[in-house]
Design a protein around this motif. Structure first.
Motif, mmCIF file in Angstrom:
data_model
loop_
_atom_site.group_PDB
_atom_site.id
_atom_site.type_symbol
_atom_site.label_atom_id
_atom_site.label_comp_id
_atom_site.label_asym_id
_atom_site.label_seq_id
_atom_site.Cartn_x
_atom_site.Cartn_y
_atom_site.Cartn_z
ATOM 1 N N ARG A 577 0.625 -1.568 -0.282
ATOM 2 C CA ARG A 577 0.251 0.165 0.032
ATOM 3 C C ARG A 577 1.038 1.067 0.068
ATOM 4 N N GLU A 578 1.858 1.543 0.338
ATOM 5 C CA GLU A 578 3.049 2.450 0.545
ATOM 6 C C GLU A 578 4.029 2.523 0.075
ATOM 7 N N LEU A 579 4.224 1.161 -1.223
ATOM 8 C CA LEU A 579 5.640 1.032 -1.969
ATOM 9 C C LEU A 579 6.173 2.223 -2.463
ATOM 10 N N LEU A 582 8.157 3.945 0.218
ATOM 11 C CA LEU A 582 9.261 3.460 0.898
ATOM 12 C C LEU A 582 10.438 3.135 -0.608
ATOM 13 N N ILE A 583 9.963 2.932 -1.203
ATOM 14 C CA ILE A 583 11.567 2.987 -2.694
ATOM 15 C C ILE A 583 11.410 4.271 -2.565
ATOM 16 N N GLY A 584 10.853 5.281 -2.319
ATOM 17 C CA GLY A 584 11.494 6.711 -1.917
ATOM 18 C C GLY A 584 12.099 7.635 -0.729
ATOM 19 N N GLU A 585 11.817 6.385 -0.006
ATOM 20 C CA GLU A 585 12.570 6.426 0.952
ATOM 21 C C GLU A 585 14.013 5.586 1.468
ATOM 22 N N VAL A 586 14.330 4.847 0.290
ATOM 23 C CA VAL A 586 15.312 4.558 -0.434
ATOM 24 C C VAL A 586 15.747 5.324 -0.762
ATOM 25 N N ALA A 587 15.217 5.410 -2.141
ATOM 26 C CA ALA A 587 16.191 6.119 -2.797
ATOM 27 C C ALA A 587 17.349 7.452 -2.537
ATOM 28 N N ALA A 609 11.459 -3.828 -5.098
ATOM 29 C CA ALA A 609 11.268 -3.710 -6.532
ATOM 30 C C ALA A 609 10.064 -5.739 -6.926
ATOM 31 N N GLN A 610 10.653 -6.353 -6.152
ATOM 32 C CA GLN A 610 10.276 -7.366 -6.489
ATOM 33 C C GLN A 610 8.779 -7.991 -5.732
ATOM 34 N N LEU A 611 8.749 -6.815 -4.803
ATOM 35 C CA LEU A 611 8.019 -6.947 -3.644
ATOM 36 C C LEU A 611 6.752 -6.383 -4.890
ATOM 37 N N GLY A 612 6.929 -5.245 -5.695
ATOM 38 C CA GLY A 612 5.720 -5.154 -5.842
ATOM 39 C C GLY A 612 5.328 -5.782 -6.988
ATOM 40 N N ALA A 613 5.787 -7.075 -7.884
ATOM 41 C CA ALA A 613 5.613 -7.632 -8.947
ATOM 42 C C ALA A 613 5.053 -9.339 -8.265
ATOM 43 N N SER A 614 5.577 -9.642 -7.347
ATOM 44 C CA SER A 614 6.124 -11.013 -6.434
ATOM 45 C C SER A 614 5.179 -10.964 -4.952
#
Length: 644
Positions: A577-579, A582-587, A609-614
């Motif tokens: 839901r907050e992917l 979270l990606i922005g946090e890591v970036a 990235a993998q969490l969003g696809a699987s």
């Protein structure tokens, strides 16, 4: 529950009062009801009060002893105040109009530093001794109340939370690399570092002395005992003594200016605390609000463990007419908002992000129902519900071979060959040399495909010689394998592994609720450490002591049905839901050298990235991301301060 602070100007500069007032103002979220300041030349002591005990209406801190020698400030709840009053000759009628800090001061006047061995409860306090010109600091046995300090150039300062000390321009707002690394490596909380560079913490069960010449020393005054022994003639006598101790551990934590609430799960610990509290409160017609966190059913992982503890918790709650049970789903809570609250109020990153989401939600919901006290059961696994897993090794060490053979047959009953080998492994490992343990554990870890580090942690940490030294200093192995000890020593180490004090203060600032845990009562700890191991495990039945005790509260089928659930089972739903956030946090960590020293930023990006696809397991990424957010925020605050 209060916040305390103080400044000692070792250089004799007359600025202590002004600087202490700055620290005190920054501690306002932890004590909004009253404040007090005492100062005398280069010394200043400050307090802030949150009125959470009925007797807090009499609190007039800072306190000065009758002869003027001692000045005391304390963040304190005394769970044996009546026994202390009797020993001090304080009448029951006078005690009713004394705050806990008043009783503490009377105890210190009588026994000085030896008073620590007479106190039961949660406390952090400071005493200025005018005669000896020295400051004494102390923190309770299990460290339920925090205390931090900074040693500056010509001065010493302390405060209940780092936020207070960070209000002083001389104290840098910078992340502490060592403490953040400890968290990432899941090392025990044995370091005196805080999560901010330059700010140290007084450890649980320790006291400290500060002299005007700048001298500073700390002393440990307590450890969970390993040599005490209690023996009764009958098994039932252990149950009676256990229940008496447990019930007092709960009873003394029910003093409150508001309502009482509790956490309740599908396991033993919090459900036991809830049952005892409900029974005690029923005698005075009081209700108990009990809360269970339940997951969002969307995208739950396949698991052999219980994912929704609501029904089992409800079965226990229904036994007590005064329990108001409520199941909470934390769909309205944000992971990234939690990161910000952790920095501002808790002054630390999260160890377990998803669990903290529901923990904070329970506290906020309890506050909405008028509760100011929340009962928990965080360390019950090593006290009231200890499973006796070290029984066979204990019998082996004591040479009781006939009893060992009998108990071994009971523990083997109904197990597969693999299960029986596991029983033998647990029996033998604590008695093997450390080098053998390391080899066997490393082989077992490889066979089971377990990694030495959580995903997202920089593997170079384990190869770095300085980090290898720190890991050994923390009582661990650089290959991060499990270390086995004899039963009482093993429980001692686990009881002291975590320091939860910042969570308690953060919860108070968040919603005005005081977390209280009966499972860390030192009387309960002393009892459980002293009785025979066979009281916890007998004839193949684990948690034998608690199961027998619960017959006075629960029907037999409920005792048999308790299971350990998987808390925060809906982590995948929450992360997806907050992917993007979270990606922005890591970036945002790309340009942070410290982040790259501690974290594998590329691995975190790949995992998200993998969490969003699987359905890849991304749960372990949350702690490194929380650490990254903390260090980035601290560095940004430092840059902002420098630019002003």
């Amino acid at each position: 529950m209060s916040a305390i602070c103080g400044i000692v100007q070792c250089d004799r500069q007359p600025t202590a009062a002004l600087r202490c007032a700055m620290v005190q103002a920054a501690l306002e979220p932890y004590g909004r009801d009253a404040q007090g300041l005492w100062h005398e030349g280069p010394i200043a002591l400050g307090s802030r009060l949150a009125r959470l005990l009925p007797e807090d209406s009499y609190d007039q801190q800072p306190l000065v002893s009758g002869d003027g020698r001692f000045i005391l400030i304390g963040d304190v709840r005394l769970d044996n105040r009546s026994a202390l009053a009797e020993a001090l000759g304080i009448s029951a009628s006078r005690l009713r109009s004394l705050a806990d800090a008043d009783v503490l001061l009377a105890a210190y006047v009588r026994w000085e530093q030896q008073s620590l061995h007479r106190l039961v409860g949660d406390f952090a306090f400071a005493v200025w001794d005018r005669q000896r010109q020295r400051l004494f600091l102390a923190r309770d046995h299990m460290g339920r109340r925090p205390l931090f300090f900074h040693q500056g150039n010509g001065w010493f300062g302390f405060a209940s939370m780092p936020a207070g000390l960070l209000a002083l321009p001389e104290v840098p707002v910078a992340p502490d690399e060592e403490r953040l690394g400890d968290l990432l490596l899941s090392l025990p909380d044995h370091s005196d570092h805080s999560y901010f560079a330059g700010i140290r913490r007084l450890l649980p069960g320790h006291s400290a002395t500060v002299r005007f010449d700048g001298g500073f020393s700390t002393q440990r005054y307590w450890l969970p005992p390993t040599e005490e022994r209690i023996h009764y003639d009958r098994d039932d006598d252990y149950v009676d003594a256990f229940l008496e101790t447990l019930e007092e551990s709960v009873r003394c934590r029910l003093r409150s200016t508001g309502g009482i609430a509790s956490q309740i799960s599908g396991g033993f610990d919090s459900a036991t605390i809830t049952s005892v509290a409900a029974t005690l409160l029923a005698t005075s017609g009081q209700a108990l609000h009990a809360f269970t966190s339940v997951p969002n059913p969307t995208d739950l992982p396949s698991s052999g463990r219980l994912l929704d503890e609501g029904p089992l918790a409800a079965e226990v709650a229904s036994l007590f007419g005064n329990v108001r049970h409520e199941c909470l789903c934390t769909d309205d809570k944000s992971i990234t908002t939690l990161f910000e609250q952790l920095f501002e109020l808790y002054n630390r990153p999260a160890k377990n992000v998803i669990n903290l989401l529901w923990d904070m939600s329970v506290a906020q919901r309890a506050a909405a129902h008028g509760a100011t006290t929340l009962l928990t059961g965080e360390l019950g696994n090593f006290t009231l519900s200890y499973d006796g897993r070290q029984l066979l090794n204990t019998l082996l060490r004591e040479g009781r071979l006939s009893e060992l053979g009998q108990q071994l047959r009971w523990q083997w009953r109904g197990r597969t060959l693999r299960g029986r080998l596991g029983v033998l492994y647990r029996m033998l490992m604590p008695s093997l040399p450390n080098s053998w343990q390391s080899i066997l554990e490393q082989g077992l870890k490889a066979m089971n495909g377990r990694a030495s580090l959580e995903a997202g942690v920089n593997a170079a940490l384990l190869r770095d010689r300085e980090w290898q030294r720190r890991i050994r200093q923390a009582g661990c192995r650089p290959n991060m394998t499990i270390m086995w000890y004899a039963s009482r020593m093993w429980r001692q180490k686990l009881l002291l592994r975590h320091d939860f004090a910042e969570y308690g203060k953060g919860t108070l600032a968040l919603c005005g609720v005081d977390r209280r845990d009966p499972t860390v009562d030192i009387r309960l700890i002393h009892f459980c450490q002293a009785i025979p191991e066979a009281q916890f495990n007998n004839q193949g039945v684990d948690r034998w002591l608690l199961r027998r005790a619960l017959r006075r509260y629960w029907p037999e089928h409920l005792i048999a049905s308790r299971v350990k659930g998987k808390q925060g089972a809906d982590w995948q739903f929450k992360m997806k839901r907050e992917l993007d956030a979270l990606i922005g946090e890591v970036a945002s960590l790309d340009n942070q050298p410290l982040a790259h020293r501690l974290l594998d930023v590329g691995a975190l990006q790949q995992q998200l990235a993998q969490l969003g696809a699987s359905r890849v397991d991304g749960f372990q990424a949350l702690r490194p991301i929380a650490v990254g957010h903390f260090l980035r925020t601290a560095i940004q605050r430092s840059d902002w301060r420098a630019a002003k």
